[in-house]
Design a protein around this motif. Sequence first.
Motif, PDB file in Angstrom:
ATOM      1  N   MET A 126      13.014   4.506  15.757  1.00  0.00           N
ATOM      2  CA  MET A 126      14.114   4.940  15.218  1.00  0.00           C
ATOM      3  C   MET A 126      14.483   6.484  15.058  1.00  0.00           C
ATOM      4  SD  MET A 126      15.335   4.281  11.254  1.00  0.00           S
ATOM      5  CE  MET A 126      15.047   2.605  11.191  1.00  0.00           C
ATOM      6  N   SER A 127      15.573   6.856  15.705  1.00  0.00           N
ATOM      7  CA  SER A 127      15.896   8.374  15.536  1.00  0.00           C
ATOM      8  C   SER A 127      16.086   8.922  14.223  1.00  0.00           C
ATOM      9  CB  SER A 127      17.173   8.459  16.594  1.00  0.00           C
ATOM     10  OG  SER A 127      18.314   7.998  15.736  1.00  0.00           O
ATOM     11  N   GLU A 128      16.068  10.353  14.230  1.00  0.00           N
ATOM     12  CA  GLU A 128      16.357  10.921  12.839  1.00  0.00           C
ATOM     13  C   GLU A 128      17.524  10.684  12.306  1.00  0.00           C
ATOM     14  OE1 GLU A 128      15.559  15.207  13.366  1.00  0.00           O
ATOM     15  OE2 GLU A 128      13.322  14.904  13.906  1.00  0.00           O
ATOM     16  N   THR A 129      18.768  10.565  13.312  1.00  0.00           N
ATOM     17  CA  THR A 129      20.177  10.049  12.857  1.00  0.00           C
ATOM     18  C   THR A 129      20.200   8.880  12.115  1.00  0.00           C
ATOM     19  OG1 THR A 129      20.962  11.737  14.317  1.00  0.00           O
ATOM     20  CG2 THR A 129      22.426   9.992  13.373  1.00  0.00           C
ATOM     21  N   GLU A 130      19.402   7.949  13.017  1.00  0.00           N
ATOM     22  CA  GLU A 130      19.232   6.433  12.443  1.00  0.00           C
ATOM     23  C   GLU A 130      18.807   6.642  11.028  1.00  0.00           C
ATOM     24  OE1 GLU A 130      19.601   3.896  16.615  1.00  0.00           O
ATOM     25  OE2 GLU A 130      17.644   4.655  15.944  1.00  0.00           O
ATOM     26  N   TYR A 187       4.448   7.397  -4.394  1.00  0.00           N
ATOM     27  CA  TYR A 187       5.676   7.473  -3.812  1.00  0.00           C
ATOM     28  C   TYR A 187       5.987   8.863  -3.360  1.00  0.00           C
ATOM     29  CZ  TYR A 187       6.214   2.702  -5.399  1.00  0.00           C
ATOM     30  OH  TYR A 187       5.749   1.703  -5.822  1.00  0.00           O
ATOM     31  N   GLU A 188       6.643   9.214  -2.058  1.00  0.00           N
ATOM     32  CA  GLU A 188       7.080  10.459  -1.570  1.00  0.00           C
ATOM     33  C   GLU A 188       8.289  10.377  -0.741  1.00  0.00           C
ATOM     34  OE1 GLU A 188       4.863  14.675   0.192  1.00  0.00           O
ATOM     35  OE2 GLU A 188       3.903  12.685   0.343  1.00  0.00           O
ATOM     36  N   THR A 189       9.013  11.295  -1.065  1.00  0.00           N
ATOM     37  CA  THR A 189      10.231  11.066  -0.165  1.00  0.00           C
ATOM     38  C   THR A 189      10.048  11.595   1.398  1.00  0.00           C
ATOM     39  OG1 THR A 189      11.457  11.867  -2.251  1.00  0.00           O
ATOM     40  CG2 THR A 189      12.440  12.341  -0.074  1.00  0.00           C
ATOM     41  N   THR A 190      10.785  10.964   2.078  1.00  0.00           N
ATOM     42  CA  THR A 190      10.641  11.237   3.655  1.00  0.00           C
ATOM     43  C   THR A 190      11.620  12.285   3.983  1.00  0.00           C
ATOM     44  OG1 THR A 190      12.413   9.638   4.276  1.00  0.00           O
ATOM     45  CG2 THR A 190      10.177   8.783   3.921  1.00  0.00           C
ATOM     46  N   ASP A 191      11.377  12.640   5.182  1.00  0.00           N
ATOM     47  CA  ASP A 191      12.409  13.669   5.715  1.00  0.00           C
ATOM     48  C   ASP A 191      13.798  13.184   5.695  1.00  0.00           C
ATOM     49  OD1 ASP A 191      10.236  15.650   6.267  1.00  0.00           O
ATOM     50  OD2 ASP A 191      10.209  14.875   8.707  1.00  0.00           O
ATOM     51  N   ALA A 192      14.130  11.860   5.800  1.00  0.00           N
ATOM     52  CA  ALA A 192      15.528  11.476   5.929  1.00  0.00           C
ATOM     53  C   ALA A 192      15.905  11.487   4.290  1.00  0.00           C
ATOM     54  CB  ALA A 192      15.507  10.144   6.519  1.00  0.00           C
ATOM     55  N   GLY A 193      15.022  11.089   3.520  1.00  0.00           N
ATOM     56  CA  GLY A 193      15.356  10.833   2.115  1.00  0.00           C
ATOM     57  C   GLY A 193      15.509  12.499   1.371  1.00  0.00           C
ATOM     58  N   ASN A 194      14.903  13.532   2.054  1.00  0.00           N
ATOM     59  CA  ASN A 194      15.108  14.552   1.541  1.00  0.00           C
ATOM     60  C   ASN A 194      16.631  15.408   2.036  1.00  0.00           C
ATOM     61  OD1 ASN A 194      13.067  15.623   0.004  1.00  0.00           O
ATOM     62  ND2 ASN A 194      11.917  15.846   1.760  1.00  0.00           N
ATOM     63  N   GLU A 195      16.852  14.978   3.631  1.00  0.00           N
ATOM     64  CA  GLU A 195      18.250  15.223   3.855  1.00  0.00           C
ATOM     65  C   GLU A 195      19.395  14.591   3.116  1.00  0.00           C
ATOM     66  OE1 GLU A 195      19.042  14.927   8.133  1.00  0.00           O
ATOM     67  OE2 GLU A 195      16.985  15.135   8.348  1.00  0.00           O
ATOM     68  N   ASP A 252      20.788   7.931   8.268  1.00  0.00           N
ATOM     69  CA  ASP A 252      22.006   7.060   8.305  1.00  0.00           C
ATOM     70  C   ASP A 252      21.750   5.722   7.227  1.00  0.00           C
ATOM     71  OD1 ASP A 252      23.915   8.557   9.522  1.00  0.00           O
ATOM     72  OD2 ASP A 252      23.742   7.366  11.208  1.00  0.00           O
ATOM     73  N   ARG A 253      20.638   5.262   7.520  1.00  0.00           N
ATOM     74  CA  ARG A 253      20.088   4.115   6.840  1.00  0.00           C
ATOM     75  C   ARG A 253      19.936   4.409   5.412  1.00  0.00           C
ATOM     76  NH1 ARG A 253      14.500   0.683   8.223  1.00  0.00           N
ATOM     77  NH2 ARG A 253      14.659  -0.691   6.892  1.00  0.00           N
ATOM     78  N   VAL A 254      19.337   5.667   5.071  1.00  0.00           N
ATOM     79  CA  VAL A 254      19.177   6.086   3.606  1.00  0.00           C
ATOM     80  C   VAL A 254      20.211   6.301   2.933  1.00  0.00           C
ATOM     81  CG1 VAL A 254      18.055   7.718   2.107  1.00  0.00           C
ATOM     82  CG2 VAL A 254      16.656   7.169   4.440  1.00  0.00           C
TER      83      VAL A 254
END
Length: 210
Positions: A1-5, A104-112, A8-10
């Motif tokens: 899964m790409s960073e953009t995907e 639990y820890e926030t992912t890069d996508a979650g931080n964005e 978008d999912r989060v």
Amino acid sequence: MSETEAYDRVLSCVMNHPLNREALIEILRYCEQERDQADVEAHMQAPSAAYSALLSPYRLICQLVDAGGIVCTEVDADGEPVTDDRKAGLSEDELDDLVQGWRYETTDAGNEVAGYFDPARRVERLAAAHPEAVAAFRTVLLFCDRPRKRAELAAFIEKEKLLSTLRVVLPAGSTLRPSVFMDKLESAGMLAWNDGWSITEAGRRYLQQE
């Protein structure tokens, strides 16, 4: 899964649940540092928390894990991660004995996504989209210095003729309603429902800017 995907999912997880949105965003922020499940649940249920939601903190956590906004790590009684290697060959009962908690820890996508909903950025987007209504937004926020029922706030907006300041494109036959003000200020994080519409800390900071 790409960073953009992944992003978008989060984002979809947060945007598709408006009644849980503020609570989901707060969990993303709180878990920027790894947290025990009990800590997250206690934080979200604290008397000072203003994150009304339809779901329990646990169910909200599960939604974010499924969306990739936060990552779950199983831990043993000593707080050490339970890796796949440690699980290998264990029975179901042995696994239950081994896993004693979750972190639990926030992912890069979650931080964005959390950054996208930063209070200052949300306010900037609202002001840029409706510069003609900035004074009206401030009037509503000042009125909500204490909890206001929907009918009470709607009557105030109509009495002050604030609807005429907001330029929005409506479907044919539709009428602009006071709830539009409430929705826009809530989406900007400046108004929150907690036994009535009340100004948030972000809303107070906005009022202090000028």
